[in-house]
Design a protein around this motif. Structure first.
Motif, mmCIF file in Angstrom:
data_model
loop_
_atom_site.group_PDB
_atom_site.id
_atom_site.type_symbol
_atom_site.label_atom_id
_atom_site.label_comp_id
_atom_site.label_asym_id
_atom_site.label_seq_id
_atom_site.Cartn_x
_atom_site.Cartn_y
_atom_site.Cartn_z
ATOM 1 N N LEU A 1 -1.946 2.458 3.378
ATOM 2 C CA LEU A 1 -2.074 2.200 4.820
ATOM 3 C C LEU A 1 -1.462 0.865 5.240
ATOM 4 N N LEU A 2 -0.867 0.128 4.311
ATOM 5 C CA LEU A 2 -0.349 -1.203 4.617
ATOM 6 C C LEU A 2 0.945 -1.194 5.424
ATOM 7 N N ALA A 3 1.780 -0.194 5.226
ATOM 8 C CA ALA A 3 3.075 -0.147 5.918
ATOM 9 C C ALA A 3 2.961 0.699 7.182
ATOM 10 N N PRO B 1 5.103 6.344 11.520
ATOM 11 C CA PRO B 1 5.084 6.969 12.851
ATOM 12 C C PRO B 1 3.687 7.477 13.191
ATOM 13 N N GLY B 2 3.260 7.202 14.414
ATOM 14 C CA GLY B 2 1.961 7.670 14.877
ATOM 15 C C GLY B 2 0.801 6.756 14.537
ATOM 16 N N THR B 3 1.087 5.644 13.850
ATOM 17 C CA THR B 3 -0.002 4.721 13.510
ATOM 18 C C THR B 3 0.054 3.494 14.399
#
Length: 169
Positions: free
Chosen positions: A146-148, A151-153
Motif C-alpha cells: 500500500l506504500l506506492a 490508480p483509484g487510491t
C-alpha cells in the motif's frame, strides 16, 4: 519543555517541517508552498532547523552560478539515536507530525457532520518480545503493497507507536 518541541512550536518552522515530511525541497520550492512566508524568514528558519539537527542538507546543485541546497528531515525520524533521549525526540516529532496529519484531515471536515476516514484509537496489547516482532513483521507485510500510489487510491497516514510498559509484577 523539550528543546525540540520548543523549536517546532514556531509556526514557520512547523510549516517547514510539515512540507519536508512530504519530500525533500529546495528553499525556492518551500517558498512556492509557503507564499505567506517572506523568503528571508524562510531561509532563517530553515537554518534554525538545520542547526538543531531536525533538518539536513540532502543535496546541492549549481544553479546559475549559485549553489542551491535541497533540504530534508534529518535521520532522526528514520533512524533515531537508540538512546532514551534520541527516542524521546523521535516520539515528539512523530506525535507532532501525526497531529499535523489529523489537523489536515479535519480542515476539510464540515462541522457537526459525520467524519469518515479518521480513526483514533489506543489499545493495550499483552505480548512477548517474539509476538511483538511477529506483529511488526505481519504489519510490514500487510502495508508494504500500500506504500506506492495506484490508480483509484488516495493517501492516508497511519501512525503507530509500540511502547513497552512497566510491569506490575
Amino acid at each position: 519543555m523539550d528543546e525540540t518541541v520548543e523549536l517546532l512550536l514556531h509556526p514557520v518552522r512547523w510549516q517547514i517541517v510539515q512540507q519536508l515530511a512530504q519530500s525533500p525541497l529546495t528553499p525556492r520550492q518551500l517558498g512556492r508552498l509557503l507564499p505567506q512566508v517572506a523568503q528571508a524568514t524562510l531561509y532563517r528558519q530553515v537554518q534554525v532547523l538545520v542547526s538543531a539537527d531536525l533538518v539536513r542538507v540532502a543535496g546541492e546543485e549549481q544553479v546559475r552560478g549559485a549553489v542551491e541546497k535541497t533540504y530534508a528531515l534529518a535521520p532522526l525520524l528514520a533512524s533515531p539515536q537508540d538512546t532514551v533521549e534520541g527516542r524521546r525526540r523521535q516520539a515528539m516529532l512523530v506525535f507532532a507530525l501525526l497531529q499535523s496529519d489529523v489537523d489536515a484531515g479535519l480542515s476539510t471536515a464540515v462541522a457537526n457532520e459525520p467524519l469518515e476516514g479518521l480513526t483514533l484509537t489506543r489499545t493495550l496489547l499483552h505480548m512477548t518480545d517474539e509476538e511483538r516482532v511477529m506483529v511488526q513483521d505481519r504489519l510490514a507485510e500487510l502495508f508494504t503493497p500500500l506504500l506506492a500510489p495506484r490508480p483509484g487510491t488516495r493517501p492516508h497516514v497511519l501512525g503507530m507507536v509500540v511502547a513497552p510498559q512497566p510491569t506490575t509484577d
